[in-house]
Motif scaffolding. Structure first.
Motif, mmCIF file in Angstrom:
data_model
loop_
_atom_site.group_PDB
_atom_site.id
_atom_site.type_symbol
_atom_site.label_atom_id
_atom_site.label_comp_id
_atom_site.label_asym_id
_atom_site.label_seq_id
_atom_site.Cartn_x
_atom_site.Cartn_y
_atom_site.Cartn_z
ATOM 1 N N GLY A 76 0.803 9.543 -4.170
ATOM 2 C CA GLY A 76 1.979 8.832 -3.681
ATOM 3 C C GLY A 76 3.310 9.455 -4.035
ATOM 4 O O GLY A 76 4.357 8.885 -3.755
ATOM 5 N N ARG A 133 0.302 2.523 -6.653
ATOM 6 C CA ARG A 133 0.005 2.504 -5.220
ATOM 7 C C ARG A 133 -1.051 1.441 -4.859
ATOM 8 O O ARG A 133 -1.110 0.999 -3.718
ATOM 9 N N GLU A 134 -1.883 1.034 -5.809
ATOM 10 C CA GLU A 134 -2.893 0.019 -5.520
ATOM 11 C C GLU A 134 -2.276 -1.362 -5.295
ATOM 12 O O GLU A 134 -2.883 -2.227 -4.685
ATOM 13 N N GLN A 147 3.393 0.120 -2.374
ATOM 14 C CA GLN A 147 2.712 1.169 -1.623
ATOM 15 C C GLN A 147 3.700 2.141 -0.970
ATOM 16 O O GLN A 147 3.319 3.259 -0.617
ATOM 17 N N LYS A 148 4.940 1.716 -0.774
ATOM 18 C CA LYS A 148 5.929 2.603 -0.147
ATOM 19 C C LYS A 148 7.079 2.947 -1.092
ATOM 20 O O LYS A 148 8.077 3.511 -0.670
ATOM 21 N N THR A 149 6.958 2.582 -2.360
ATOM 22 C CA THR A 149 8.010 2.893 -3.319
ATOM 23 C C THR A 149 8.059 4.395 -3.575
ATOM 24 O O THR A 149 7.030 5.024 -3.802
ATOM 25 N N ALA A 208 0.702 6.669 -11.086
ATOM 26 C CA ALA A 208 1.013 6.612 -9.652
ATOM 27 C C ALA A 208 -0.109 5.941 -8.878
ATOM 28 O O ALA A 208 0.125 5.144 -7.968
#
Length: 502
Positions: free
Chosen positions: A103, A73-74, A79-81, A69
């Motif tokens: 995330g 997110r990086e 980033q919004k998945t 995760a």
């Protein structure tokens, strides 16, 4: 992207059988299901495809769910998945916080309930689909706003309809959405937004004044500054804030908003999403409180251990080591019992069982009594008293003979815990000419520490000890040596010359 278009759902688990099970459960959603047996395969798929939802197992070799995760997110694209963790073990509040920080949007425990998993995946898949649809509608509106007013009205109607469907998905995730017409000041809230603020959509009129009345007074200025930034060219913002519901309950929220700008650079609309994060905040507060409590209890335990080591006296090193180890082990056992209850208290039966377990062989010891939970300070003091009684019995009393027996019974009477210690069938008992260290230890700990009473009856057939401890009196929480008339000395605790028993 139209309503019937499929979205990609990525399933990540190192066990093929579990992947197959997830595919069977989610097949009826009619979406594109992709499987990855490792974190590396998952990253390769993500780099080549757009994904609406990622379902990932927490425990995997090489890269576990948290590490995967964090890597996802990086990447700016993800980033919004939405990521949902599946865990086959009971996760703690700390693990949940870690997952949310990495995330995750939700947890699913094992065994998986198919209906629940499908419902969660359906919510975020629909949210992804409608979000993409909303983005396209907004882009079309920006291109056509000046030349085609009629078409703009139709698009706005479709947009409102889409917002209503999207609101259902947001509400399922403890979220709400809102839209603010920057030009004429009209507001629109969905059902989830009303639910978060605790107001009735039938009676509550959404206006700047009514919304401000629900915001926490300490957060209003920051939110005003954030909204004012849209007039200065800002396109989005995110902030945490508090609301005060009409019933007085304070809730924590995180809000995100984005502005729709026309070709002239003017703000036309501001749309946003509100997420209720009260439970997360409370979990953080509980974690901080627990950390402070552990620190406090550790300091008390260390101070008590220091007192035991410093004040214990003996004629030789072997007896000294045995006395110190016995008392510290007694403290360690009650500390374990208290830790299992997060220091909320100790069950009397569990406390007696733990303290007598090292001496319990065959059927020599029998105990039982009322179901009572002791405060931490009371439990620690009573544990030391039990330790002195049982060690004295092992040296000189019933437990020093194979035929000896001990029974311990306790009950509640007039807000007092009464405990009866009876020994029999051991060596013949003679009343001592003076109180020994063990006797004085029990008397001092019960009477000086807890304000109770300890009575010893030296019968020929065995010692009978009666202990009485108040349950409503606040016991001292400091180490044993904190009482002005109580010190640990030799093989037990005794009162100093300032006590009437000296």
């Amino acid at each position: 992207m139209m309503d019937h278009e499929k979205v990609n759902i990525l399933l990540v688990d190192d066990q093929p059988a579990k992947l197959l099970a997830y595919e069977v459960i989610l097949k009826e959603l009619g979406e594109n299901l992709a499987a990855a047996t490792s974190g590396r395969e998952a990253l390769e798929y993500l780099l080549k495809n757009e994904v609406a939802v990622i379902l990932v197992d927490v425990c995997m070799p090489e890269l576990d769910g948290f590490e995967l995760a964090a890597m996802i997110r990086e990447h700016p694209r993800f980033q919004k998945t939405a990521m949902i963790f599946i865990s086959a073990i009971q996760v703690s509040d700390l693990d949940r916080l870690r997952g949310y920080e990495m995330g995750a949007v939700d947890y699913v425990p094992v065994p998986v309930i198919p209906e629940v998993l499908r419902a969660k995946i359906r919510v975020f898949a629909e949210l992804y689909r409608k979000t993409r649809q909303l983005e396209r509608f907004n882009a079309e509106l920006e291109d056509r706003v000046r030349a085609r007013t009629a078409e703009l009205e139709q698009s706005n109607a479709r947009l409102l309809e889409s917002e209503q469907r999207r609101s259902l998905a947001l509400a399922a995730g403890r979220m709400g959405s809102w839209d603010w017409d920057w030009v004429n000041g009209d507001w629109m809230w969905d059902e989830g937004q009303y639910r978060i603020f605790g107001v009735d959509p039938e009676t509550f009129a959404v206006t700047p004044a009514s919304v401000q009345a629900l915001l926490h007074s300490d957060d209003i200025d920051e939110l005003r500054k954030a909204m004012a930034q849209f007039n200065k060219g800002a396109k989005s913002y995110e902030a945490e804030f508090r609301i005060t519901r009409p019933d007085g309950e304070v809730r924590w929220c995180v809000g995100t908003a984005a502005a729709t700008i026309d070709r002239g650079g003017r703000v036309m609309r501001v749309s946003g999403v509100t997420v209720d994060i009260t439970e997360r905040k409370r979990a953080e507060e509980r974690q901080n409180l627990l950390a402070r409590e552990v620190d406090h209890r550790a300091k008390n335990a260390l101070a008590l251990a220091q007192s035991i080591v410093r004040l214990t006296r003996s004629e030789n090193v072997k007896d000294y080591i045995q006395a110190v180890e016995g008392r510290i082990n007694a403290l360690a056992r009650v500390h374990t019992v208290l830790s299992l209850s997060n220091w909320q208290g100790a069950e009397m039966g569990r406390l007696v069982d733990e303290e007598l377990a090292p001496y319990s062989t065959g059927d020599q010891i029998a105990f039982g009594g009322s179901n009572v939970r002791l405060q931490p300070a009371t439990a620690q003091t009573l544990a030391l008293a039990l330790h002195e009684l049982v060690t004295n019995s092992a040296k000189y009393g019933a437990l020093s003979a194979v035929s000896g027996r001990i029974s311990i019974n306790w009950w509640i009477e007039a807000d007092f815990l009464r405990m009866l210690w009876e020994e029999r069938d051991g060596p013949v008992v003679q009343k001592p000419l003076s109180r020994g260290f063990g006797t004085r230890s029990v008397i001092a700990s019960i009477e000086s520490q807890l304000g109770g009473q300890a009575e010893f009856d030296w019968r020929p057939e065995g010692l009978v000890c009666r202990l009485s401890v108040p349950l409503t009196r606040d016991a001292a929480t400091g180490p044993l040596n904190s009482h002005p008339n109580f010190v640990i000395n030799g093989n037990g605790a005794e009162l100093t010359s300032r006590s009437a028993d000296a």
